[in-house]
Design a protein around this motif. Sequence first.
Motif, mmCIF file in Angstrom:
data_model
loop_
_atom_site.group_PDB
_atom_site.id
_atom_site.type_symbol
_atom_site.label_atom_id
_atom_site.label_comp_id
_atom_site.label_asym_id
_atom_site.label_seq_id
_atom_site.Cartn_x
_atom_site.Cartn_y
_atom_site.Cartn_z
ATOM 1 N N LEU A 45 0.828 -1.212 0.000
ATOM 2 C CA LEU A 45 0.000 0.000 0.000
ATOM 3 C C LEU A 45 0.858 1.256 0.000
ATOM 4 O O LEU A 45 0.407 2.331 -0.408
ATOM 5 N N TRP A 73 -1.710 7.143 0.046
ATOM 6 C CA TRP A 73 -2.995 6.479 -0.129
ATOM 7 C C TRP A 73 -3.992 7.401 -0.812
ATOM 8 O O TRP A 73 -4.024 8.614 -0.527
ATOM 9 N N LEU A 133 -9.431 5.901 0.186
ATOM 10 C CA LEU A 133 -9.030 4.880 1.141
ATOM 11 C C LEU A 133 -8.854 5.471 2.524
ATOM 12 O O LEU A 133 -9.281 4.898 3.519
ATOM 13 N N MET A 154 -11.109 -3.934 6.442
ATOM 14 C CA MET A 154 -10.917 -3.616 5.031
ATOM 15 C C MET A 154 -9.762 -4.454 4.505
ATOM 16 O O MET A 154 -8.724 -4.571 5.173
ATOM 17 N N CYS A 189 -7.305 -4.377 1.488
ATOM 18 C CA CYS A 189 -6.918 -3.333 0.547
ATOM 19 C C CYS A 189 -5.912 -3.834 -0.499
ATOM 20 O O CYS A 189 -4.983 -4.594 -0.183
ATOM 21 N N GLY A 190 -6.084 -3.348 -1.713
ATOM 22 C CA GLY A 190 -5.140 -3.650 -2.777
ATOM 23 C C GLY A 190 -5.232 -5.072 -3.256
ATOM 24 O O GLY A 190 -6.015 -5.885 -2.742
ATOM 25 N N ASP A 204 -11.713 4.283 -6.436
ATOM 26 C CA ASP A 204 -10.943 5.524 -6.575
ATOM 27 C C ASP A 204 -11.672 6.420 -7.568
ATOM 28 O O ASP A 204 -12.767 6.089 -8.047
ATOM 29 N N LEU A 209 -10.363 -0.029 -4.956
ATOM 30 C CA LEU A 209 -9.147 0.077 -4.144
ATOM 31 C C LEU A 209 -9.112 -0.971 -3.024
ATOM 32 O O LEU A 209 -8.038 -1.484 -2.671
ATOM 33 N N ALA A 210 -10.280 -1.247 -2.449
ATOM 34 C CA ALA A 210 -10.344 -2.124 -1.273
ATOM 35 C C ALA A 210 -11.758 -2.672 -1.132
ATOM 36 O O ALA A 210 -12.705 -2.162 -1.736
ATOM 37 N N PHE A 270 -14.573 -3.166 1.599
ATOM 38 C CA PHE A 270 -15.018 -2.636 2.892
ATOM 39 C C PHE A 270 -16.014 -3.646 3.489
ATOM 40 O O PHE A 270 -17.124 -3.807 2.985
#
Length: 488
Positions: A28, A34, A38, A54, A56-57, A138, A144-145, A147
């Motif tokens: 990240l 970031w 995010l 979360m 992420c990535g 994004d 991006l992630a 949630f």
Amino acid sequence: MQENSPAVPDQGELAALIRRYDWASTSLGPVSSWPIQLRCAVDIALPSRAQIVMFCGPDFIAIYNDAYAPTIGTKHPAALGKPAKENWAELWDDLEPLLRKVLETGETVFAKDRPFYIERHNKPETVYFDISYSPIFDENGRVLAVFCIVSETTGRVGYEATLKRLASIISSSEDAILGIDLALNVTDWNAGAAKLYGYSFDEIIGQPVSILIPDDRVDEEGRIIARIKAGERIETHETIRRHKSGKLLDVSLTVSPIYDAKGRIVGASKIARDITARKEAERIQEVLIGELNHRVKNILATVAAIARQTFASAQDVEAARAAFDARLQSLAKAHDLLTHGNWEAASLRAVVSEALSAYPTERLNISGPDVSISPKAVVAIALIVHELATNAAKYGALSAEAGKVSISWKLEASPDPYLTLLWSESGGPPVALPSRRGFGSRLIEAMSSGQLKGHADLAYDDSGVRCLISAPLDVGWGDSNFEAAASA
């Protein structure tokens, strides 16, 4: 969020851990790099009371809040900042497809009571969650992630499963199981209750439980519910309940409190078993024991009287002993007949035939309608016929080769049922009136008047002895004071 301080002050342990974490060593990169979307998502998650994690990535780096940390047990805090695969390896085959679906399609994945296999306390277990996995985009619409808002439902699922098992057990139980609320209204009713009490589910639900309680026991339910409110369990006890038809039932009843999810008593559960048959059997047993005691005393009194009268004036002890044994055998055979008839009655023909079983059938003529007689009559007639047969074998028709005995009976219907039984001898030696009354004649008269409530006419005709027994045909043929009558 900012790199060195959270956007919201004092956000707890995870805010501090995130602040100190070396994010530059992860895929990240440093927090400052970031995307704003995010960082905003992290700022939303940290203070939330909901359980949020979360991923992420492309490596699904884990970031979660304080509410979520207990959910993963000993995986915290090592799981923070690490790819999900490292710390959720045991469920990765299950979890990865869910995360990739959100990452690759941008769709939200939602499920209730979703099972997961996890080792969060150094042991395997299956847990359940309500899950909502949604994308964080994004500015270019790229995910991006993921949630993840989760809520563990393992406890509820287990509780509901237990309830279902209990409901299944209750539903299929042969015992009558019902529930009432504190207002004494019926709230639950199984098939066993419907079978026992006669009310269907639809008929009884919402009705006051008092419809099952006899009028003289209405206070009983108030006392029970007062103890239930105090948290007591009413141990198994016997009582009376009322069927839909109005018939009273003997039941064995156990009552326990019903608690709600907060531990408050909200009602009572009752388990009832029908013990009507058992109670009836106990009542019958009590009657039978009483009757048995009564009959044993009568038999002993009869035996004692026979013994005294047999031996009182006996000149030959051996002969008296043989006569006594023969009389006891006759009495025993009469009781055998009663045993086969459950001590309720026996066939008059069977009684006469059994009493004469020691003599040739070609010399006997037995005739009469089929009639059942009471236990007292069975004993009386068996002893009477035995005495007549013994006398005939010694002095009468059965002592001569050409002699015969006829035993016949008939029923008279007017005004009340009446039985007459005639013993008649022929072909034997001439007979004469005896110079004294022997035990046999006294016994015949005593049994006829005492046990049968009738009378006996004993005649010594030239052709042979003739005895006419007349008695009302009554199942209440009563007891007699045999010894007093036989001594007269």
